[in-house]
Design a protein around this motif. Structure first.
Motif, PDB file in Angstrom:
ATOM      1  N   GLN A  35       0.715  -1.328  -0.005  1.00  0.00           N
ATOM      2  CA  GLN A  35       0.136   0.083  -0.025  1.00  0.00           C
ATOM      3  C   GLN A  35       0.888   1.063   0.036  1.00  0.00           C
ATOM      4  OE1 GLN A  35       0.572  -1.556   2.929  1.00  0.00           O
ATOM      5  NE2 GLN A  35       0.916   0.020   4.421  1.00  0.00           N
ATOM      6  N   GLY A  36       2.367   1.215   0.122  1.00  0.00           N
ATOM      7  CA  GLY A  36       2.936   2.221   0.173  1.00  0.00           C
ATOM      8  C   GLY A  36       2.841   3.118   1.377  1.00  0.00           C
ATOM      9  N   TYR A  37       3.600   4.190   1.553  1.00  0.00           N
ATOM     10  CA  TYR A  37       3.665   5.115   2.652  1.00  0.00           C
ATOM     11  C   TYR A  37       4.122   6.488   2.259  1.00  0.00           C
ATOM     12  CZ  TYR A  37       8.767   3.990   2.655  1.00  0.00           C
ATOM     13  OH  TYR A  37       9.964   4.133   2.194  1.00  0.00           O
ATOM     14  N   SER A  38       3.758   7.271   3.229  1.00  0.00           N
ATOM     15  CA  SER A  38       4.325   8.760   2.764  1.00  0.00           C
ATOM     16  C   SER A  38       5.790   8.739   3.721  1.00  0.00           C
ATOM     17  CB  SER A  38       3.490   9.813   3.427  1.00  0.00           C
ATOM     18  OG  SER A  38       2.128   9.804   3.038  1.00  0.00           O
ATOM     19  N   VAL A  39       6.666   9.359   2.846  1.00  0.00           N
ATOM     20  CA  VAL A  39       8.083   9.372   3.340  1.00  0.00           C
ATOM     21  C   VAL A  39       8.041  10.277   4.587  1.00  0.00           C
ATOM     22  CG1 VAL A  39      10.418  10.044   2.755  1.00  0.00           C
ATOM     23  CG2 VAL A  39       9.061   8.812   1.026  1.00  0.00           C
ATOM     24  N   GLY A  40       8.659   9.931   5.610  1.00  0.00           N
ATOM     25  CA  GLY A  40       8.681  10.501   6.860  1.00  0.00           C
ATOM     26  C   GLY A  40       7.651  10.464   7.620  1.00  0.00           C
ATOM     27  N   ASP A  41       6.738   9.695   7.493  1.00  0.00           N
ATOM     28  CA  ASP A  41       5.482   9.412   8.165  1.00  0.00           C
ATOM     29  C   ASP A  41       5.467   7.865   8.493  1.00  0.00           C
ATOM     30  OD1 ASP A  41       4.582  11.740   8.457  1.00  0.00           O
ATOM     31  OD2 ASP A  41       3.216  11.877   6.903  1.00  0.00           O
ATOM     32  N   VAL A  42       6.427   7.170   8.899  1.00  0.00           N
ATOM     33  CA  VAL A  42       6.271   5.669   9.354  1.00  0.00           C
ATOM     34  C   VAL A  42       7.058   5.556  10.802  1.00  0.00           C
ATOM     35  CG1 VAL A  42       6.150   4.911   6.836  1.00  0.00           C
ATOM     36  CG2 VAL A  42       8.331   5.325   7.873  1.00  0.00           C
ATOM     37  N   ASP A  43       6.780   4.776  11.382  1.00  0.00           N
ATOM     38  CA  ASP A  43       7.280   4.046  12.391  1.00  0.00           C
ATOM     39  C   ASP A  43       7.610   2.569  12.122  1.00  0.00           C
ATOM     40  OD1 ASP A  43       7.342   6.453  14.204  1.00  0.00           O
ATOM     41  OD2 ASP A  43       5.384   5.923  14.714  1.00  0.00           O
ATOM     42  N   VAL A  44       8.836   2.149  12.564  1.00  0.00           N
ATOM     43  CA  VAL A  44       9.294   0.802  12.431  1.00  0.00           C
ATOM     44  C   VAL A  44       9.714   0.120  13.555  1.00  0.00           C
ATOM     45  CG1 VAL A  44      10.775  -0.747  10.995  1.00  0.00           C
ATOM     46  CG2 VAL A  44       9.939   1.421  10.128  1.00  0.00           C
ATOM     47  N   PHE A  45       9.080  -1.123  13.774  1.00  0.00           N
ATOM     48  CA  PHE A  45       9.350  -1.921  14.894  1.00  0.00           C
ATOM     49  C   PHE A  45       9.960  -3.272  14.670  1.00  0.00           C
ATOM     50  CE2 PHE A  45       6.017   1.049  15.584  1.00  0.00           C
ATOM     51  CZ  PHE A  45       6.394   1.611  17.183  1.00  0.00           C
ATOM     52  N   ASP A  55      19.452   5.399  11.272  1.00  0.00           N
ATOM     53  CA  ASP A  55      20.415   4.377  11.936  1.00  0.00           C
ATOM     54  C   ASP A  55      19.992   2.957  11.834  1.00  0.00           C
ATOM     55  OD1 ASP A  55      21.679   6.645  13.041  1.00  0.00           O
ATOM     56  OD2 ASP A  55      20.635   6.478  14.769  1.00  0.00           O
ATOM     57  N   ASP A  56      18.772   2.584  12.075  1.00  0.00           N
ATOM     58  CA  ASP A  56      18.341   1.334  12.049  1.00  0.00           C
ATOM     59  C   ASP A  56      17.882   0.796  10.458  1.00  0.00           C
ATOM     60  OD1 ASP A  56      19.347   0.909  14.703  1.00  0.00           O
ATOM     61  OD2 ASP A  56      17.443   1.883  15.335  1.00  0.00           O
ATOM     62  N   TYR A  57      17.374   1.748   9.843  1.00  0.00           N
ATOM     63  CA  TYR A  57      16.599   1.515   8.738  1.00  0.00           C
ATOM     64  C   TYR A  57      16.453   2.654   7.992  1.00  0.00           C
ATOM     65  CZ  TYR A  57      12.298   4.192  10.462  1.00  0.00           C
ATOM     66  OH  TYR A  57      11.653   5.133  10.966  1.00  0.00           O
ATOM     67  N   TYR A  58      16.024   2.591   6.652  1.00  0.00           N
ATOM     68  CA  TYR A  58      15.807   3.805   5.701  1.00  0.00           C
ATOM     69  C   TYR A  58      14.582   3.612   5.077  1.00  0.00           C
ATOM     70  CZ  TYR A  58      20.659   5.049   6.041  1.00  0.00           C
ATOM     71  OH  TYR A  58      21.894   5.075   6.749  1.00  0.00           O
ATOM     72  N   ALA A  59      13.630   4.737   5.153  1.00  0.00           N
ATOM     73  CA  ALA A  59      12.337   4.516   4.417  1.00  0.00           C
ATOM     74  C   ALA A  59      12.377   5.754   3.592  1.00  0.00           C
ATOM     75  CB  ALA A  59      11.265   4.219   5.510  1.00  0.00           C
ATOM     76  N   ILE A  60      12.659   5.647   2.402  1.00  0.00           N
ATOM     77  CA  ILE A  60      12.927   6.910   1.666  1.00  0.00           C
ATOM     78  C   ILE A  60      12.181   7.008   0.358  1.00  0.00           C
ATOM     79  CG2 ILE A  60      15.113   7.473   2.844  1.00  0.00           C
ATOM     80  CD1 ILE A  60      16.508   6.264   0.321  1.00  0.00           C
ATOM     81  N   ASN A  61      11.505   5.668  -0.040  1.00  0.00           N
ATOM     82  CA  ASN A  61      10.991   5.978  -1.509  1.00  0.00           C
ATOM     83  C   ASN A  61       9.529   5.638  -1.652  1.00  0.00           C
ATOM     84  OD1 ASN A  61      10.640   3.150  -0.903  1.00  0.00           O
ATOM     85  ND2 ASN A  61      12.360   2.533  -2.736  1.00  0.00           N
ATOM     86  N   GLY A  62       8.798   5.680  -0.340  1.00  0.00           N
ATOM     87  CA  GLY A  62       7.371   5.517  -0.246  1.00  0.00           C
ATOM     88  C   GLY A  62       6.868   3.864  -0.428  1.00  0.00           C
TER      89      GLY A  62
END
Length: 83
Positions: A35-45, A55-62
């Motif tokens: 479903q994709g995501y808005s860059v800068g609007d995610v939390d990862v656990f 530091d722990d992950y990158y989420a930069i392309n949606g």
């Protein structure tokens, strides 16, 4: 649903929350969200522990989340996106 501003409307947009869960394979670093995501609007656990962006992950392309260290088989990854 509660009304904002005493029922007179809101000056900010409401966002939906999507949770996507993965069970990792050995050595997995890339997780794709259909479903994709808005860059800068995610939390990862990872296994219930909140990871630190850049530091722990990158989420930069949606569409993908990339861990900086490989997961272990059976690790549980959850991505919470605010759309």
């Amino acid at each position: 649903m509660a009304l904002l501003n005493g029922g007179r409307g809101s000056t900010s947009a409401l966002k939906s929350v999507d949770r996507t869960n993965f069970v990792a394979t050995a050595g997995q670093t890339v997780f794709t969200l259909t479903q994709g995501y808005s860059v800068g609007d995610v939390d990862v656990f990872l296994n219930g522990v909140k990871l630190v962006d850049s530091d722990d992950y990158y989420a930069i392309n949606g569409s993908t989340v990339v861990l900086t260290s490989a997961a272990i088989a059976g690790d549980y990854l959850q991505v919470v996106s605010y759309n």
